[in-house]
Scaffold this active site. Structure first.
Site, PDB file in Angstrom:
ATOM      1  N   ASP A 225       4.472   3.826  -3.472  1.00 25.99           N
ATOM      2  CA  ASP A 225       3.606   4.746  -4.199  1.00 25.99           C
ATOM      3  C   ASP A 225       3.687   4.330  -5.666  1.00 25.99           C
ATOM      4  O   ASP A 225       4.757   4.409  -6.285  1.00 25.99           O
ATOM      5  CB  ASP A 225       4.126   6.178  -4.004  1.00 25.99           C
TER       6      ASP A 225
ATOM      7  N   ARG B  97     -29.531   1.478  -4.513  1.00 26.76           N
ATOM      8  CA  ARG B  97     -28.661   1.164  -5.657  1.00 26.76           C
ATOM      9  C   ARG B  97     -27.751  -0.013  -5.339  1.00 26.76           C
ATOM     10  O   ARG B  97     -27.548  -0.902  -6.162  1.00 26.76           O
ATOM     11  CB  ARG B  97     -27.822   2.402  -6.016  1.00 26.76           C
TER      12      ARG B  97
ATOM     13  N   ASP C 266       0.865  -1.182   0.000  1.00 22.67           N
ATOM     14  CA  ASP C 266       0.000   0.000   0.000  1.00 22.67           C
ATOM     15  C   ASP C 266       0.901   1.232   0.000  1.00 22.67           C
ATOM     16  O   ASP C 266       2.100   1.143   0.284  1.00 22.67           O
ATOM     17  CB  ASP C 266      -0.938   0.004   1.218  1.00 22.67           C
TER      18      ASP C 266
ATOM     19  N   HIS D 261     -18.552   1.598 -12.304  1.00 24.54           N
ATOM     20  CA  HIS D 261     -18.567   2.958 -12.860  1.00 24.54           C
ATOM     21  C   HIS D 261     -17.921   3.048 -14.248  1.00 24.54           C
ATOM     22  O   HIS D 261     -18.026   4.093 -14.886  1.00 24.54           O
ATOM     23  CB  HIS D 261     -17.938   3.922 -11.865  1.00 24.54           C
TER      24      HIS D 261
ATOM     25  N   TYR E 200     -13.217   8.883 -12.745  1.00 29.25           N
ATOM     26  CA  TYR E 200     -12.861   7.599 -12.121  1.00 29.25           C
ATOM     27  C   TYR E 200     -13.288   6.423 -13.012  1.00 29.25           C
ATOM     28  O   TYR E 200     -12.506   5.495 -13.257  1.00 29.25           O
ATOM     29  CB  TYR E 200     -13.542   7.530 -10.751  1.00 29.25           C
TER      30      TYR E 200
ATOM     31  N   GLY F 157      -4.490   2.506  -6.105  1.00 27.44           N
ATOM     32  CA  GLY F 157      -4.942   3.671  -6.865  1.00 27.44           C
ATOM     33  C   GLY F 157      -6.076   4.370  -6.146  1.00 27.44           C
ATOM     34  O   GLY F 157      -6.301   4.174  -4.950  1.00 27.44           O
TER      35      GLY F 157
HETATM   36  C1  15L Z   1     -16.614   1.970  -6.639  1.00 28.01           C
HETATM   37  O1  15L Z   1     -16.058   1.697  -7.679  1.00 28.01           O
HETATM   38  C2  15L Z   1     -15.868   2.530  -5.481  1.00 28.01           C
HETATM   39  O2  15L Z   1     -14.543   2.075  -5.419  1.00 28.01           O
HETATM   40  C3  15L Z   1     -16.565   2.311  -4.179  1.00 28.01           C
HETATM   41  O3  15L Z   1     -15.967   3.149  -3.225  1.00 28.01           O
HETATM   42  C4  15L Z   1     -18.072   2.592  -4.272  1.00 28.01           C
HETATM   43  O4  15L Z   1     -18.285   3.943  -4.578  1.00 28.01           O
HETATM   44  C5  15L Z   1     -18.643   1.712  -5.374  1.00 28.01           C
HETATM   45  O5  15L Z   1     -17.981   1.921  -6.573  1.00 28.01           O
HETATM   46  C6  15L Z   1     -20.156   1.953  -5.571  1.00 28.01           C
HETATM   47  O6  15L Z   1     -20.578   2.204  -6.702  1.00 28.01           O
HETATM   48  O7  15L Z   1     -20.868   1.823  -4.594  1.00 28.01           O
END
Ligand code: 15L
Length: 267
Positions: free
Chosen positions: A49, A172, A32, A111, A134, A71
């Protein structure tokens, strides 16, 4: 797999995999950016890092497989995403290739496809539709995985993780929740399945309200043990009605709605 590296080992998923993968492989190297709990038997602890290539080369030396959780794990400024999830990601893949890494299991995300509508069921073959900077970085990780698979023969499993936790936390997340033991199963498929060249799966439990067709994961042997539904009534009763129509309509929720300025929504 003799030595498996987990990056981002100090985060929520990393700390959980540290326990569930304990003893599964002879050596777990846990890395980490910040200091984490000291090594126990069968563990090596590292602090790196990932935006620093020389440090990443040391981090991956002697490693057979990587579970890349490191990340930035949510929306952030472009500069921050660029350092952690584009440059840092590239460093991990490229140093891994030079070190002879055979497998990369990538924590990609819901996402990467978060602009799909909630009334659509999507599978692993749909075009990416990121809902944020992201999400774009996660789509990039899937493209980089494809390149390193095709060009260098590294086996790649991209797990589009929904929401990881011991319980689903809102409406969700009832559709995208993944329990620790189900995610562990997927990670192990990524490291151990003999036929993986390049695969995308959804990192979700067997949720009745899922908007994913996760047949690719099932084809690879995934047998999820959990479903968010038993907790649905309680989760829904605690949730105020959603106010933002974009967040309500899109799978990525507020990630899609934040900074939204389009006059005419795409379907
Ligand atoms: C993700 O990709 C994130 O890493 C996590 O922190 C949440 O935000 C998750 O999605 C989500 O959609 O709940």
């Amino acid at each position: 797999m003799h030595r498996v590296l987990i990056t981002g080992a100090g985060g929520g998923i990393g700390r959980s995999l540290r326990e569930t993968l304990r003893g599964v492989y002879p050596v777990l190297r846990l890395s980490d950016r910040v200091a984490i709990a000291p090594a126990r038997d069968g563990e090596e602890v590292d602090q790196t890092d990932i935006s620093d290539m020389a440090a990443v080369e040391r981090m991956v030396a002697g490693v057979d497989g990587i579970v890349h959780l490191g990340g930035i794990s949510g929306e952030n400024s472009w500069e921050t995403i660029l350092q952690g999830n584009i440059i840092g990601l590239y460093n991990v893949f490229e140093a891994g290739r030079r070190a002879g890494v055979q497998r990369i299991v990538m924590a990609t995300s819901n996402h990467a496809v978060g602009f799909y509508r909630r009334d659509r069921t999507i599978d692993h073959t749909v075009m990416v539709r990121p809902d944020s900077r992201y999400g774009v970085s996660k789509a990039f990780s899937e493209a980089l995985g494809s390149l390193y698979s095709d060009k260098h023969g590294i086996g790649f499993l991209g797990i589009r993780i929904g929401n990881f936790g011991t319980h689903p936390i809102d409406k969700r997340r009832l559709s995208i929740w993944v329990s620790p033991r189900d995610l562990t199963q997927l990670v192990r498929i990524g490291l151990e399945h003999p036929d993986i060249r390049y695969e995308i799966v959804y990192g979700v439990s067997d949720n009745r309200r899922s908007w994913y067709d996760n047949s690719n994961a099932y084809r690879l042997g995934y047998k999820p043990e959990d479903d968010s539904e038993p907790e649905a009534a309680q989760v829904l009763s605690a949730e105020p009605p959603g106010a933002d129509p974009i967040a309500e309509a899109r799978q990525g929720g507020t990630f899609a709605a934040d900074d939204y300025t389009a006059k005419t929504p795409r379907d």
